[in-house]
Design an enzyme around this catalytic site. Structure first.
Site: not given
Length: 502
Positions: A158, A275
């Protein structure tokens, strides 16, 4: 009545179990973690596992020192070997995430999580490349090239969020990715490397990642991103509450990479959702509920339409990003609590693991498959209202005409709802003990098992009429198998207590 086709529409994809998430990989050194993963693999059988912190200080890989006035680096793989050995022994392979930055190699002091993963760029890209090179070379030497080629290698986590990458500096991430990807390919051209592992709401990063990769001729073997469907956190002590988008939002997020990358060099690459979950918080009680299993059922049934894998975040409540949990049920991401208490969403996955290889049909509330030996499996779920404005329907009916070649069929039904396969309900009724005593833990393990019942059903013209009534938030699995009667001709149930035949 829904008439299920007798001929398969294709194969039922196992994209739903190609990867699962975990807390930082260092946790794999603990007994409770390994016990949980063993149970998971026994009941579900995931292919890969992905977690943070492979190169963070807790794993002790990067160990600089001085000798005779010269700065040197020693690389230690004591913990890495133990973790990966444990994974492979349990039949699961690593999905390697390269991060976070070792403190002694970092350019700054910014960290994330309770366990302080450093999220700043390397102070020397040359030393970072050396760290990546020596790590992958060690893994190839220890586990073999053919094995390590099956482990996808993701660069960072991220980077579009300033919490995970200093200032969310996109150009700095591109530089890190370029150095890393070329280093991976120097070790072996057959190793898989990819990214950019972005969080929801930053899809424009995909466009620029594709432009960067083409302009710089950077290796990319897969594209990765994350998907969550929750709104802003409403904080309470040791927890949060959040709104939820309809589950179709998750599937739309799964589809984003292929939609946005059409016409680019990355268009035909595998897409890994590394995820996904409803809430992005590890302390949201929604994760522990029967609602959650019914909410996610359509995602697991249809996710393979959009992605090559989608990794549930995470398999266990042994997690600790926000600190050590303060209660057994605390809203953790896990399919399992500490001490291996199964949550309803665990059973959703376990039910899918019992589905067949042939896909017969799929609808908004059901999935039907067939095994090679003729058994037919039906997964059904009740619709939910993610707005919370209503509790959802109290009852949901579904009627299927299912093809099966026999005079009668044996039907085994396994159920998870508010009362069955739902240890959280029992936990609340016993007073929500933060640290259950041994006898309470035994009760919770028993309460976590699905409700089960069975019956014989008549088969007419090669079909079973299967009428299902689902309770609120129910997920149910029905396994239908042909009956082959082998009771001897003299057996008479009426004489069970020695009575003479009538």
């Amino acid at each position: 009545m829904i008439r299920v086709p007798a001929e398969p529409a294709g194969r039922f994809s196992d994209a739903w179990r190609r990867c699962v998430g975990t807390g930082r990989v260092e946790l794999a050194l603990r007994r409770d973690y390994q016990d949980s993963l063993r149970l998971l693999q026994q009941d579900i059988g995931f292919r890969h596992i992905r977690g943070h912190g492979l190169l963070s200080d807790g794993m002790g890989v990067y160990r600089p020192y001085e000798w005779q006035g010269e700065r040197r680096v020693r690389h230690s793989f004591s913990y890495v070997d133990q973790v990966i050995d444990a994974y492979l022994e349990l039949g699961i392979r690593p999905f390697l995430e390269l991060g976070f930055m070792p403190g002694e190699l970092a350019s700054g002091e910014q960290t994330v999580f309770w366990w302080r993963g450093n999220v700043t760029p390397p102070r020397s890209h040359q030393e970072w490349a050396a760290l990546v090179r020596v790590t992958l070379t060690h893994l190839v030497d220890r586990y073999g090239l053919d094995e390590v080629r099956t482990w996808p290698i993701e660069v960072w986590n991220e980077p579009n969020l300033p919490d995970f990458w200093q200032d969310a500096d996109e150009s700095a991430y591109h530089r890190l990715y370029e150095v890393t990807a070329h280093t991976v390919k120097e070790v072996d051209a057959g190793l898989q490397v990819g990214g950019p592992a972005i969080s929801p709401g930053a899809d424009e990063w995909l466009d620029r990642f594709a432009e960067f990769a083409e302009h710089r001729d950077v290796p990319v073997d897969f594209v990765s991103k994350h998907a969550y469907s929750s709104g802003p956190a409403q904080h309470v002590p040791f927890g949060v509450h959040q709104t939820l988008a309809p589950v179709s939002d998750l599937l739309a997020q799964f589809a984003t990479p292929r939609d946005r990358l059409k016409g680019t060099r990355l268009a035909e690459l595998p897409v890994h959702i590394t995820e996904f979950n409803s809430s992005y918080r590890p302390d949201n009680p929604i994760h522990d509920t029967a609602f959650h299993a019914a909410y996610l059922a359509p995602v697991l049934a249809a996710g393979a339409d959009h992605a090559d894998s989608f990794s549930y975040w995470t398999f266990s409540d042994m997690f600790e990003e926000a600190g050590v949990p303060t209660a057994l049920f605390h809203g953790g991401f896990g399919l399992l609590t500490h001490r291996q208490v199964k949550k309803p969403t665990y059973h959703l996955y376990a039910f899918l693991a019992r589905m067949g290889e042939e896909l017969l049909t799929r609808g908004e509330d059901h999935l039907v498959t067939r095994h090679a030996d003729g058994r037919v499996t039906v997964l059904a779920w009740a619709p939910v209202d993610p707005t919370g404005e209503t509790p959802g329907p109290e009852r949901h009916t579904l009627r299927l005409s299912v093809p099966i070649g026999a005079g009668e069929a044996f039907a085994l039904r396994s159920t998870v709802d508010e009362e069955h396969g739902n240890a959280r309900t029992a936990w609340q009724r016993m007073g929500s003990p933060r640290s259950p005593r041994r006898h309470q833990l035994d009760v919770l393990h028993e309460a976590s098992e699905p409700g089960r019942r069975h019956e014989r059903l008549p088969v007419e013209d090669g079909r079973v009429d299967l009428a299902l009534t689902l309770a609120r938030h129910e997920v149910t699995l029905v396994e239908l198998s042909p009956v082959e009667e082998e009771a001897p001709e003299w057996w008479d149930e009426g004489r069970l207590l020695g009575r003479e035949p009538q």
